[in-house]
Design a protein around this motif. Structure first.
Motif, PDB file in Angstrom:
ATOM      1  N   TYR A 146     -23.264  73.628   1.912  1.00 14.99           N
ATOM      2  CA  TYR A 146     -23.871  73.225   3.177  1.00 14.99           C
ATOM      3  C   TYR A 146     -22.914  72.336   3.964  1.00 14.99           C
ATOM      4  CZ  TYR A 146     -26.867  70.928   6.569  1.00 14.99           C
ATOM      5  OH  TYR A 146     -27.382  70.434   7.743  1.00 14.99           O
ATOM      6  N   LEU A 147     -22.254  71.425   3.270  1.00 14.32           N
ATOM      7  CA  LEU A 147     -21.300  70.543   3.943  1.00 14.32           C
ATOM      8  C   LEU A 147     -20.149  71.351   4.536  1.00 14.32           C
ATOM      9  CD1 LEU A 147     -20.594  67.651   4.677  1.00 14.32           C
ATOM     10  CD2 LEU A 147     -19.394  67.436   2.489  1.00 14.32           C
TER      11      LEU A 147
ATOM     12  N   GLU B 112     -17.332  73.675   9.310  1.00 16.39           N
ATOM     13  CA  GLU B 112     -16.974  74.885  10.058  1.00 16.39           C
ATOM     14  C   GLU B 112     -17.571  74.843  11.463  1.00 16.39           C
ATOM     15  OE1 GLU B 112     -14.909  78.406  10.529  1.00 16.39           O
ATOM     16  OE2 GLU B 112     -14.899  77.026   8.801  1.00 16.39           O
ATOM     17  N   ALA B 113     -18.801  74.364  11.572  1.00 16.32           N
ATOM     18  CA  ALA B 113     -19.445  74.255  12.883  1.00 16.32           C
ATOM     19  C   ALA B 113     -18.693  73.285  13.779  1.00 16.32           C
ATOM     20  CB  ALA B 113     -20.893  73.804  12.712  1.00 16.32           C
ATOM     21  N   ILE B 114     -18.235  72.183  13.211  1.00 10.42           N
ATOM     22  CA  ILE B 114     -17.472  71.193  13.982  1.00 10.42           C
ATOM     23  C   ILE B 114     -16.135  71.782  14.431  1.00 10.42           C
ATOM     24  CG2 ILE B 114     -16.276  68.972  13.845  1.00 10.42           C
ATOM     25  CD1 ILE B 114     -18.549  68.070  11.934  1.00 10.42           C
ATOM     26  N   LYS B 115     -15.507  72.550  13.563  1.00  8.39           N
ATOM     27  CA  LYS B 115     -14.232  73.200  13.919  1.00  8.39           C
ATOM     28  C   LYS B 115     -14.392  74.123  15.114  1.00  8.39           C
ATOM     29  CE  LYS B 115     -11.983  75.232  10.622  1.00  8.39           C
ATOM     30  NZ  LYS B 115     -11.743  75.988   9.367  1.00  8.39           N
ATOM     31  N   ASN B 116     -15.560  74.745  15.243  1.00  5.71           N
ATOM     32  CA  ASN B 116     -15.778  75.749  16.280  1.00  5.71           C
ATOM     33  C   ASN B 116     -16.357  75.190  17.576  1.00  5.71           C
ATOM     34  OD1 ASN B 116     -14.850  77.808  14.581  1.00  5.71           O
ATOM     35  ND2 ASN B 116     -16.875  78.131  13.700  1.00  5.71           N
ATOM     36  N   ILE B 117     -16.535  73.877  17.660  1.00  4.79           N
ATOM     37  CA  ILE B 117     -17.058  73.273  18.895  1.00  4.79           C
ATOM     38  C   ILE B 117     -16.084  73.546  20.042  1.00  4.79           C
ATOM     39  CG2 ILE B 117     -17.600  71.098  20.065  1.00  4.79           C
ATOM     40  CD1 ILE B 117     -18.457  69.953  17.392  1.00  4.79           C
ATOM     41  N   PRO B 118     -16.581  74.016  21.192  1.00  7.98           N
ATOM     42  CA  PRO B 118     -15.687  74.316  22.326  1.00  7.98           C
ATOM     43  C   PRO B 118     -15.315  73.064  23.130  1.00  7.98           C
ATOM     44  CG  PRO B 118     -17.937  74.855  22.915  1.00  7.98           C
ATOM     45  CD  PRO B 118     -17.978  74.427  21.465  1.00  7.98           C
TER      46      PRO B 118
ATOM     47  N   PHE C  73     -14.648  62.828  12.315  1.00  6.60           N
ATOM     48  CA  PHE C  73     -14.472  61.536  11.656  1.00  6.60           C
ATOM     49  C   PHE C  73     -15.820  60.884  11.384  1.00  6.60           C
ATOM     50  CE2 PHE C  73     -13.964  56.866  12.227  1.00  6.60           C
ATOM     51  CZ  PHE C  73     -13.237  56.610  11.067  1.00  6.60           C
ATOM     52  N   LYS C  74     -16.714  60.930  12.373  1.00  6.95           N
ATOM     53  CA  LYS C  74     -18.037  60.348  12.206  1.00  6.95           C
ATOM     54  C   LYS C  74     -18.853  61.127  11.169  1.00  6.95           C
ATOM     55  CE  LYS C  74     -18.248  58.453  16.875  1.00  6.95           C
ATOM     56  NZ  LYS C  74     -18.869  58.533  18.208  1.00  6.95           N
ATOM     57  N   ALA C  75     -18.739  62.453  11.212  1.00  8.14           N
ATOM     58  CA  ALA C  75     -19.460  63.282  10.243  1.00  8.14           C
ATOM     59  C   ALA C  75     -18.994  62.983   8.818  1.00  8.14           C
ATOM     60  CB  ALA C  75     -19.258  64.764  10.571  1.00  8.14           C
ATOM     61  N   GLU C  76     -17.693  62.750   8.666  1.00 15.39           N
ATOM     62  CA  GLU C  76     -17.145  62.440   7.339  1.00 15.39           C
ATOM     63  C   GLU C  76     -17.696  61.116   6.818  1.00 15.39           C
ATOM     64  OE1 GLU C  76     -12.808  62.120   5.069  1.00 15.39           O
ATOM     65  OE2 GLU C  76     -12.895  62.351   7.250  1.00 15.39           O
ATOM     66  N   ILE C  77     -17.788  60.114   7.696  1.00 15.50           N
ATOM     67  CA  ILE C  77     -18.342  58.819   7.289  1.00 15.50           C
ATOM     68  C   ILE C  77     -19.812  58.956   6.891  1.00 15.50           C
ATOM     69  CG2 ILE C  77     -18.986  56.516   8.096  1.00 15.50           C
ATOM     70  CD1 ILE C  77     -16.484  56.543   9.838  1.00 15.50           C
ATOM     71  N   LEU C  78     -20.588  59.623   7.733  1.00 13.35           N
ATOM     72  CA  LEU C  78     -22.020  59.761   7.474  1.00 13.35           C
ATOM     73  C   LEU C  78     -22.306  60.630   6.251  1.00 13.35           C
ATOM     74  CD1 LEU C  78     -23.265  60.146  11.153  1.00 13.35           C
ATOM     75  CD2 LEU C  78     -23.596  58.177   9.655  1.00 13.35           C
ATOM     76  N   SER C  79     -21.400  61.547   5.942  1.00 13.55           N
ATOM     77  CA  SER C  79     -21.574  62.391   4.750  1.00 13.55           C
ATOM     78  C   SER C  79     -21.673  61.558   3.482  1.00 13.55           C
ATOM     79  CB  SER C  79     -20.398  63.370   4.612  1.00 13.55           C
ATOM     80  OG  SER C  79     -20.354  64.274   5.682  1.00 13.55           O
ATOM     81  N   GLY C  80     -21.061  60.364   3.511  1.00 15.20           N
ATOM     82  CA  GLY C  80     -21.076  59.484   2.346  1.00 15.20           C
ATOM     83  C   GLY C  80     -22.464  59.019   1.952  1.00 15.20           C
ATOM     84  N   ILE C  81     -23.431  59.163   2.846  1.00 15.97           N
ATOM     85  CA  ILE C  81     -24.810  58.772   2.533  1.00 15.97           C
ATOM     86  C   ILE C  81     -25.427  59.732   1.522  1.00 15.97           C
ATOM     87  CG2 ILE C  81     -27.140  58.496   3.495  1.00 15.97           C
ATOM     88  CD1 ILE C  81     -25.844  57.591   6.107  1.00 15.97           C
ATOM     89  N   VAL C  82     -25.020  61.012   1.567  1.00 24.63           N
ATOM     90  CA  VAL C  82     -25.670  62.020   0.715  1.00 24.63           C
ATOM     91  C   VAL C  82     -24.714  62.769  -0.220  1.00 24.63           C
ATOM     92  CG1 VAL C  82     -27.599  62.384   2.295  1.00 24.63           C
ATOM     93  CG2 VAL C  82     -25.523  63.717   2.600  1.00 24.63           C
ATOM     94  N   TYR C  83     -23.399  62.667   0.005  1.00 28.72           N
ATOM     95  CA  TYR C  83     -22.445  63.412  -0.822  1.00 28.72           C
ATOM     96  C   TYR C  83     -21.470  62.470  -1.540  1.00 28.72           C
ATOM     97  CZ  TYR C  83     -23.858  67.807   1.400  1.00 28.72           C
ATOM     98  OH  TYR C  83     -24.577  68.900   1.836  1.00 28.72           O
ATOM     99  N   LYS C  84     -20.939  62.947  -2.651  1.00 29.58           N
ATOM    100  CA  LYS C  84     -19.939  62.191  -3.383  1.00 29.58           C
ATOM    101  C   LYS C  84     -18.583  62.310  -2.682  1.00 29.58           C
ATOM    102  CE  LYS C  84     -22.139  62.694  -7.906  1.00 29.58           C
ATOM    103  NZ  LYS C  84     -22.010  63.206  -9.291  1.00 29.58           N
TER     104      LYS C  84
ATOM    105  N   GLU D 289     -15.516  62.981  -3.651  1.00 29.01           N
ATOM    106  CA  GLU D 289     -14.651  64.134  -3.919  1.00 29.01           C
ATOM    107  C   GLU D 289     -15.126  65.386  -3.183  1.00 29.01           C
ATOM    108  OE1 GLU D 289     -17.262  63.511  -7.679  1.00 29.01           O
ATOM    109  OE2 GLU D 289     -16.151  62.292  -6.216  1.00 29.01           O
ATOM    110  N   VAL D 290     -16.449  65.540  -3.034  1.00 31.05           N
ATOM    111  CA  VAL D 290     -17.009  66.683  -2.298  1.00 31.05           C
ATOM    112  C   VAL D 290     -16.659  66.577  -0.815  1.00 31.05           C
ATOM    113  CG1 VAL D 290     -19.156  67.825  -1.587  1.00 31.05           C
ATOM    114  CG2 VAL D 290     -18.891  66.995  -3.939  1.00 31.05           C
ATOM    115  N   ILE D 291     -16.744  65.371  -0.275  1.00 26.89           N
ATOM    116  CA  ILE D 291     -16.434  65.143   1.136  1.00 26.89           C
ATOM    117  C   ILE D 291     -14.963  65.435   1.423  1.00 26.89           C
ATOM    118  CG2 ILE D 291     -16.326  63.403   2.969  1.00 26.89           C
ATOM    119  CD1 ILE D 291     -18.684  61.995   1.524  1.00 26.89           C
ATOM    120  N   GLU D 292     -14.095  64.916   0.570  1.00 27.18           N
ATOM    121  CA  GLU D 292     -12.649  65.116   0.769  1.00 27.18           C
ATOM    122  C   GLU D 292     -12.286  66.591   0.718  1.00 27.18           C
ATOM    123  OE1 GLU D 292     -10.783  62.707  -2.173  1.00 27.18           O
ATOM    124  OE2 GLU D 292     -11.121  60.828  -1.077  1.00 27.18           O
ATOM    125  N   LYS D 293     -12.906  67.315  -0.195  1.00 26.65           N
ATOM    126  CA  LYS D 293     -12.640  68.752  -0.321  1.00 26.65           C
ATOM    127  C   LYS D 293     -13.101  69.501   0.929  1.00 26.65           C
ATOM    128  CE  LYS D 293     -13.848  72.795  -3.112  1.00 26.65           C
ATOM    129  NZ  LYS D 293     -14.676  73.296  -4.251  1.00 26.65           N
ATOM    130  N   ALA D 294     -14.289  69.169   1.421  1.00 24.50           N
ATOM    131  CA  ALA D 294     -14.860  69.874   2.572  1.00 24.50           C
ATOM    132  C   ALA D 294     -14.085  69.605   3.855  1.00 24.50           C
ATOM    133  CB  ALA D 294     -16.321  69.475   2.744  1.00 24.50           C
TER     134      ALA D 294
END
Length: 267
Positions: A165-166, A171-177, A188-199, A201-206
């Protein structure tokens, strides 16, 4: 949330205010002024967002608080904030708690008591659980600032798909026009907020792939390739328009080629 995290959250959401009020709150409004005030008597902290807005029901103070954890004291905090707003600004507060936590919402959104006709309280505010917002619903809109919140949305799907899902969110962010700098800010903001629900290593990989893509797009070689492709496309269009007998000046306006470049195509 700790005071340090409060500051981070406030910075993250500061430029999302319009999208949040339009999409989450569904308000028809005109923003007049920012009213961020320190609730010195209460929590000795700054509010997350307060805006004076005009609506079809008159002027109000739209007050938005972001909460990443369940807080049993939230109704008391919000009531105190409400009183501060009314006292300092003489405005009716329209209050919303935007919950961005990992767990289900367990907070109350009201306070009430009835101790006879002359002694009653019936206070209520809205709680919006970002986890209830559907991933696909947001992608149908042009509220691109909200893409930073995608990793926290669609709780059921997020739990079913896990790190997949992450990856969809990235991918959706990459495709923003939008231009690369804006996409980098959202990512950058999505990566920070991802820390609330993901570990971590998962964030860094995604996010590894999107970071690599941004670096490529910033490179001079990439820019040259894109510019060359655009130039070839313009030349192709210019040749077609010349065959149709269009005026050179008009072709130059359409293709952004110089008149000299267009004249060379006539040979």
């Amino acid at each position: 949330m700790s005071q340090k995290y409060d500051i981070t959250i406030k910075n993250i959401f500061s430029d999302m205010a319009d999208d949040i009020m339009s999409y989450f709150l569904g308000l028809q409004y005109t923003k007049i002024d920012e009213l961020n005030i320190e609730f010195a008597r209460v929590e000795r902290r700054d509010s997350d967002m307060i805006f004076k807005c005009t609506t079809d029901k008159g002027n109000v103070a739209v007050h938005i608080e972001f909460q990443s954890e369940n807080d049993g004291k939230m109704p008391y905090r919000m009531l105190r904030y409400s009183l501060e707003i009314m006292e300092k600004h003489n405005l009716i507060p329209y209050q919303v708690v935007v919950y961005i936590g990992k767990d289900n919402v367990k907070m109350a959104n009201s306070l009430s008591y009835d101790f006879g006709e002359q002694n009653t309280l019936n206070y209520r505010y809205r709680i919006i659980n970002v986890g209830d917002i559907k991933f696909t619903d947001v992608l149908k809109t042009d509220y691109y600032d909200l893409y930073s919140l995608l990793p926290l949305m669609d709780q059921n799907r997020r739990k079913e798909e896990g790190e997949k899902y992450l990856e969809r969110c990235v991918e959706a962010i990459k495709n923003i026009p939008l231009d690369i700098n804006k996409k980098k800010d959202i990512a950058f903001k999505a990566e920070i907020l991802s820390g609330i629900v993901y570990k971590r290593e998962v964030i860094e990989k995604a996010f590894m792939e999107v970071i690599r893509m941004f670096r490529i797009e910033e490179s001079e070689t990439y820019k040259m390739i894109i510019e060359k492709g655009e130039k070839e496309k313009s030349i192709k269009i210019a040749k077609k328009l010349l065959k149709e007998g269009m005026d050179i000046d008009r072709i130059a306006e359409i293709t952004e080629l110089s008149k000299e470049e267009i004249k060379k195509l006539m040979n």
